[in-house]
Write an enzyme that holds these catalytic residues in place. Structure first.
Site, mmCIF file in Angstrom:
data_model
loop_
_atom_site.group_PDB
_atom_site.id
_atom_site.type_symbol
_atom_site.label_atom_id
_atom_site.label_comp_id
_atom_site.label_asym_id
_atom_site.label_seq_id
_atom_site.Cartn_x
_atom_site.Cartn_y
_atom_site.Cartn_z
ATOM 1 N N ALA A 1 20.545 20.558 10.803
ATOM 2 C CA ALA A 1 21.074 19.200 10.631
ATOM 3 C C ALA A 1 22.557 19.239 10.288
ATOM 4 O O ALA A 1 23.367 18.496 10.862
ATOM 5 C CB ALA A 1 20.289 18.461 9.551
ATOM 6 N N TYR A 2 22.928 20.103 9.355
ATOM 7 C CA TYR A 2 24.330 20.225 8.947
ATOM 8 C C TYR A 2 25.212 20.621 10.129
ATOM 9 O O TYR A 2 26.250 20.000 10.391
ATOM 10 C CB TYR A 2 24.431 21.267 7.834
ATOM 11 C CG TYR A 2 25.834 21.617 7.411
ATOM 12 C CD1 TYR A 2 26.581 20.745 6.622
ATOM 13 C CD2 TYR A 2 26.418 22.828 7.783
ATOM 14 C CE1 TYR A 2 27.872 21.068 6.218
ATOM 15 C CE2 TYR A 2 27.700 23.160 7.389
ATOM 16 C CZ TYR A 2 28.417 22.282 6.613
ATOM 17 O OH TYR A 2 29.692 22.600 6.228
ATOM 18 N N ALA A 3 24.784 21.620 10.883
ATOM 19 C CA ALA A 3 25.575 22.089 12.021
ATOM 20 C C ALA A 3 25.658 21.022 13.104
ATOM 21 O O ALA A 3 26.697 20.868 13.759
ATOM 22 C CB ALA A 3 24.970 23.375 12.588
#
Length: 259
Positions: free
Chosen positions: A163-165
């Site tokens: 999700a962060y990436a």
């Protein structure tokens, strides 16, 4: 810190999330290079005050403003506060450099990432960057620059960071569009993508885990993980006069990890 003064560039940088970590190091590196700074902080006003004090000791004018970059509804009020700070501190109605650095972490496998966690990342890392930049466009001087902080995880994959990436991948695409659409105003936009950096980010997970640092260092050409100052130097370089022909680029600052 040794007090020293360098000639002023006459430029003002706004660095979000600069009370600690990469943002703090970036604000002070810019101050060392003669750039005045406005920093933002979501919490820890004491740390923000220390950053301002350190920049002032370097001979620069500095201000700190509170901002939660995940709350788009607050951006109009923040722009008004920034306008007041610019008038009070510099008798100006514009600033020159925007560094979208503020962020939050999430370490969760794809199958276990909740909608709530996803939305929290989206609010800070993409929606916030998109709409804060949009809101501040009237205050960003022609010929200015935008640097968006991304991550090396948009090039290589590490389980638990999907999700962060993905949010940072969206920021990298946005940066290219900013370069095109703001080009007529002479505004450049670039992305800095740090590799693993030992900071307070994510509760200081990397900084406090020697085994993790060693494992990542083994995959890095320079044999170590990054420090805040490593990334600050790259951001400062992208804001320097000599790099004005760089535009719409993703610059990875990772020491050569997973080459």
């Amino acid at each position: 810190m040794t007090t020293r003064s360098t000639p002023s560039t006459g430029r003002i940088a706004l660095v979000t999330g600069a009370n600690r970590g990469i943002g703090h190091a970036t604000a002070l590196r810019l101050a060392e290079h003669g750039t005045d700074v406005v920093i933002t902080y979501r919490s820890h006003a004491d740390e923000a005050a220390e950053t301002v004090e350190a920049a002032t000791a370097l001979g620069r004018t500095a201000r700190a403003l509170q901002l939660d970059t995940g709350r788009v509804a607050d951006f109009g009020a923040f722009a008004d506060a920034l306008r007041g700070a610019l008038k009070d501190g510099w008798d100006r109605d514009t600033f020159d450099f925007l560094v979208n650095n503020a962020g939050t972490a999430l370490y969760a496998p794809f199958a276990e990432t909740s909608a709530e966690d996803f939305d929290r990342l989206l609010d800070v890392h993409f929606r916030g960057v998109f709409f804060l930049t949009q809101t501040l466009l009237p205050l960003l001087a022609d010929g200015g620059r935008v640097v968006n902080v991304s991550t090396g995880l948009t090039r290589f994959s590490n389980p638990g960071s999907s999700a962060y990436a993905a949010m940072k991948g969206a920021v990298e695409v946005l940066t290219r569009y900013l370069a095109v659409e703001l080009g007529p105003r002479g505004i450049r936009a670039n992305t800095v993508a740090p590799g693993p950096v030992a900071t307070d980010f994510g509760g200081g997970r990397l900084r406090g885990d020697e085994a993790m640092r060693s494992a990542l260092a083994a995959h890095t050409a320079l044999g170590r993980v990054g420090e805040s100052g490593d990334i600050a130097g790259v951001v400062a370089t992208l804001l320097a006069e000599d790099t004005g022909w760089l535009n719409g680029q993703r610059v990875e600052a990772s020491g050569g990890i997973l080459l």
